[in-house]
Design a protein around this motif. Structure first.
Motif, mmCIF file in Angstrom:
data_model
loop_
_atom_site.group_PDB
_atom_site.id
_atom_site.type_symbol
_atom_site.label_atom_id
_atom_site.label_comp_id
_atom_site.label_asym_id
_atom_site.label_seq_id
_atom_site.Cartn_x
_atom_site.Cartn_y
_atom_site.Cartn_z
ATOM 1 N N LEU A 121 -7.872 -42.235 -63.774
ATOM 2 C CA LEU A 121 -6.804 -41.925 -62.637
ATOM 3 C C LEU A 121 -6.236 -40.710 -62.988
ATOM 4 N N ASP A 122 -6.562 -39.802 -63.889
ATOM 5 C CA ASP A 122 -6.135 -38.626 -63.930
ATOM 6 C C ASP A 122 -6.981 -37.518 -63.349
ATOM 7 N N SER A 123 -8.197 -37.650 -63.796
ATOM 8 C CA SER A 123 -9.170 -36.478 -63.131
ATOM 9 C C SER A 123 -10.515 -37.232 -63.015
ATOM 10 N N PRO A 124 -11.166 -36.793 -61.948
ATOM 11 C CA PRO A 124 -12.656 -37.595 -61.783
ATOM 12 C C PRO A 124 -13.673 -37.145 -62.641
ATOM 13 N N ALA A 125 -13.424 -36.119 -63.414
ATOM 14 C CA ALA A 125 -14.399 -35.682 -64.488
ATOM 15 C C ALA A 125 -14.090 -36.278 -65.959
ATOM 16 N N ALA A 126 -12.797 -37.033 -65.993
ATOM 17 C CA ALA A 126 -12.504 -37.691 -67.105
ATOM 18 C C ALA A 126 -13.422 -38.966 -67.423
ATOM 19 N N SER A 127 -13.562 -39.414 -68.816
ATOM 20 C CA SER A 127 -13.879 -40.407 -68.955
ATOM 21 C C SER A 127 -12.976 -41.733 -69.038
ATOM 22 N N GLN B 91 -14.999 -27.788 -48.650
ATOM 23 C CA GLN B 91 -15.865 -28.525 -49.500
ATOM 24 C C GLN B 91 -17.141 -29.367 -48.765
ATOM 25 N N LYS B 92 -18.238 -29.281 -49.238
ATOM 26 C CA LYS B 92 -19.300 -29.772 -48.695
ATOM 27 C C LYS B 92 -19.192 -31.233 -49.172
ATOM 28 N N VAL B 93 -19.546 -32.406 -48.064
ATOM 29 C CA VAL B 93 -19.420 -33.550 -48.492
ATOM 30 C C VAL B 93 -21.054 -34.230 -48.529
ATOM 31 N N GLU B 94 -21.601 -34.604 -49.661
ATOM 32 C CA GLU B 94 -23.076 -35.028 -49.553
ATOM 33 C C GLU B 94 -23.287 -36.026 -50.355
ATOM 34 N N LEU B 95 -24.305 -36.653 -50.566
ATOM 35 C CA LEU B 95 -24.654 -37.888 -51.348
ATOM 36 C C LEU B 95 -26.106 -37.722 -51.695
ATOM 37 N N PRO B 96 -26.469 -38.075 -52.996
ATOM 38 C CA PRO B 96 -27.984 -38.187 -53.079
ATOM 39 C C PRO B 96 -28.709 -39.364 -52.196
ATOM 40 N N PRO C 74 -5.921 -26.166 -53.988
ATOM 41 C CA PRO C 74 -7.076 -25.904 -55.100
ATOM 42 C C PRO C 74 -7.508 -27.148 -56.099
ATOM 43 N N ASP C 75 -8.634 -27.262 -56.470
ATOM 44 C CA ASP C 75 -9.198 -28.325 -57.359
ATOM 45 C C ASP C 75 -10.164 -27.716 -58.133
ATOM 46 N N PRO C 76 -9.765 -27.700 -59.336
ATOM 47 C CA PRO C 76 -10.751 -27.089 -60.425
ATOM 48 C C PRO C 76 -11.948 -28.026 -60.788
ATOM 49 N N ASP C 77 -11.998 -29.210 -60.485
ATOM 50 C CA ASP C 77 -13.078 -30.348 -60.475
ATOM 51 C C ASP C 77 -14.070 -30.231 -59.477
ATOM 52 N N ALA D 111 -8.477 -38.233 -56.146
ATOM 53 C CA ALA D 111 -8.166 -36.854 -56.224
ATOM 54 C C ALA D 111 -7.975 -36.199 -54.757
ATOM 55 N N ASP D 112 -8.611 -36.415 -53.868
ATOM 56 C CA ASP D 112 -8.311 -35.706 -52.456
ATOM 57 C C ASP D 112 -6.947 -36.321 -51.963
ATOM 58 N N ARG D 113 -6.718 -37.650 -52.296
ATOM 59 C CA ARG D 113 -5.562 -38.298 -51.826
ATOM 60 C C ARG D 113 -4.413 -37.497 -52.524
ATOM 61 N N ARG D 114 -4.646 -37.355 -53.825
ATOM 62 C CA ARG D 114 -3.696 -36.651 -54.542
ATOM 63 C C ARG D 114 -3.354 -35.235 -54.158
ATOM 64 N N ARG D 115 -4.261 -34.526 -53.805
ATOM 65 C CA ARG D 115 -4.387 -33.184 -53.246
ATOM 66 C C ARG D 115 -3.465 -32.924 -52.117
ATOM 67 N N SER D 116 -3.638 -34.321 -50.985
ATOM 68 C CA SER D 116 -3.116 -34.266 -49.858
ATOM 69 C C SER D 116 -1.689 -34.668 -49.937
ATOM 70 N N GLY D 117 -1.254 -35.106 -51.105
ATOM 71 C CA GLY D 117 0.093 -35.556 -51.352
ATOM 72 C C GLY D 117 0.072 -37.234 -50.777
ATOM 73 N N LEU D 118 -0.749 -37.818 -50.813
ATOM 74 C CA LEU D 118 -0.799 -39.363 -50.195
ATOM 75 C C LEU D 118 -0.676 -40.212 -51.634
ATOM 76 N N ALA D 119 -0.971 -39.484 -52.801
ATOM 77 C CA ALA D 119 -0.973 -40.312 -54.051
ATOM 78 C C ALA D 119 -0.074 -39.575 -55.109
ATOM 79 N N ALA D 120 0.377 -40.386 -56.034
ATOM 80 C CA ALA D 120 1.074 -40.026 -56.983
ATOM 81 C C ALA D 120 0.511 -38.829 -57.774
ATOM 82 N N PRO D 121 1.241 -37.731 -58.210
ATOM 83 C CA PRO D 121 0.463 -36.657 -58.998
ATOM 84 C C PRO D 121 0.170 -37.209 -60.390
#
Length: 450
Positions: free
Chosen positions: A390-396, A294-299, A282-285, A350-360
């Motif tokens: 580094l901690d959340s895609p939505a963080a500043s 999850q759909k992958v799309e770009l403008p 799960p990913d709240p963001d 964030a995707d790599r972190r959810r897959s266990g490929l990056a540090a939490p």
């Protein structure tokens, strides 16, 4: 045979009369035989076996007798090889006796060498782009191309110019497509024509978003994932592809540019789907559904820059395969490509972190709240600075929470994002949190795909 059947000798006004040459007048031929009307070829000295005569010796060039001031005035023309043979002989004879004139002649010859440097006979790949920019700068188009679509227009034009120069056999030169998955490099072998087929299939995603025909055919169930689309096109078309694929690819690029130009800048917000990706947790963001997909799309404005980036990278692959020089994009276009990659890094991390490929993550950070950041400094062409959360895609992200600093050359960073350079081999200046630096470099390599 009777006497009546015996042919009469030739008589008439056209009969040749040669009193001076009895053999041609018939006296040297048997009685009743026809006189030859075409003279026999003359014998050549080469047919006799005798040695050929020596050619006459060339006439010696007699130097002119000129005054010193005249010879000095001829030094410039002599350096440019614009003198007659007699004048050149006179100048060169004078240079052996006059030291000041010899030094002046040497200086002029060096200057002529600077005026005419040795250059490759191959046209500069960026020549077409510069000519078009100059023309459009003097007379802007009636319907301008949106600024975010200009890199795609330029890179497809450069690749088309490269394809124009290669021969038929070079379309089958082997090319290895390279990208990065999880923690290792992946490659796929194809040909120059196969690379153009790949670009045609994936660029078709942009064309579908604009309402254009799908190069895979009218089937509405054609895949949206770039790799699956390429494999489907390769299977459905003549394999291996030939140079005939250049026509459809070229026409599609023109149609895409024409359509976005008529649609105007507002079309940049149009979404371009790139398939779906399954999330391992799960990913709240994210906007993933209940099934974890999850759909992958770009403008469209970002998708056009993405396609320009892919076109440049694969054009470089083709240029390497046919041993052809190929320069990076214009700095302002390269800056757009780097900016897009930097903006995509937080989501990929964030995707790599959810897959266990990056540090939490070190902790939950509210949307918009400051969190740890890495300062990405891009040097050289298209450079700039970006702060990567580094901690959340939505963080500043800002300099106040900077825990690491990475410096990379612009072209080197793009090669890393294309999967052509591994994170361990990226020539990066590094300072700060080593774990954060490693995660960001691996996330940059994970931006690549076939």
């Amino acid at each position: 045979m009777s006497g009546a059947d015996t042919p009469e000798p030739f008589e008439g006004p056209d009969r040749p009369e040669h009193p001076d040459h009895p053999e041609e007048a018939g006296t040297g031929t048997p009685e009743g035989a026809a006189v030859p009307r075409i003279p026999m070829p003359r014998s050549s000295i080469e047919d006799t076996g005798e040695p050929l005569p020596d050619p006459p010796p060339p006439e010696p060039v007699v130097p002119l007798v000129l005054e010193h001031r005249v010879l000095k005035s001829l030094l410039g023309a002599w350096a440019l090889a614009a003198c007659s043979a007699e004048e050149s002989a006179a100048v060169e004879d004078h240079l052996g006796d006059c030291g000041p004139c010899a030094q002046e002649a040497l200086r002029l010859r060096d200057a002529v060498g600077l005026l005419h440097p040795e250059e490759s006979l191959d046209l500069d790949p960026g020549l077409r782009t510069r000519v078009l920019e100059s023309c459009l700068g003097r007379r802007p188009p009636r319907i301008p191309v949106p600024e975010w679509a200009v890199p795609y227009d330029a890179e497809t034009a450069r690749l088309d110019a490269l394809l124009q120069d290669i021969g038929d056999s070079e379309w089958h030169a082997p090319v290895r497509l390279r990208w990065f998955e999880e923690n290792g490099p992946v490659s796929r072998k194809t040909t120059v024509a196969g690379v153009i087929a790949h670009l045609l299939a994936v660029d078709g995603l942009v064309g579908l978003a604009l309402g254009l025909d799908d190069p895979l055919g009218p089937d509405t169930k054609s895949p949206r994932d770039p790799s699956q689309r390429t494999e489907a096109y390769w299977r459905a078309s003549y394999f291996p592809p030939t140079r005939a694929v250049r026509g459809p690819w070229r026409e599609q690029t023109h149609e895409v540019i024409r359509t976005v130009s008529f649609a105007g800048g507002g079309s940049g917000r149009l979404p371009v789907p790139y398939g779906t990706v399954a999330l391992p947790g799960p990913d709240p963001d994210s906007d993933a559904g209940a099934d974890g997909v999850q759909k992958v799309e770009l403008p469209l404005r970002d998708s056009m820059v993405d396609r320009a980036f892919e076109c440049w990278i694969h054009a470089g692959d083709i240029a390497d395969a046919v041993d052809y020089p190929y320069a990076p994009p214009a700095p302002r276009h390269l800056h757009r490509m780097i900016d897009l990659a930097a903006r995509m890094l937080p989501g990929t991390l964030a995707d790599r972190r959810r897959s266990g490929l990056a540090a939490p993550s070190r902790g939950l950070v509210a949307a918009g709240a400051p969190g740890r950041s890495l300062r990405l400094e891009i040097e050289g062409l298209g450079g700039g600075e970006w702060f990567i959360p580094l901690d959340s895609p939505a963080a500043s992200a800002s300099a106040e929470q900077e825990v690491a600093h990475v410096a990379l050359d612009g072209v080197e960073f793009c090669r890393l994002a294309a999967g052509h350079v591994s994170p361990e081999e990226a020539a990066a200046g590094q300072d700060g949190d080593r774990e954060a630096i490693r995660d960001v470099l691996f996330a940059a390599a994970s931006l690549s795909r076939m």
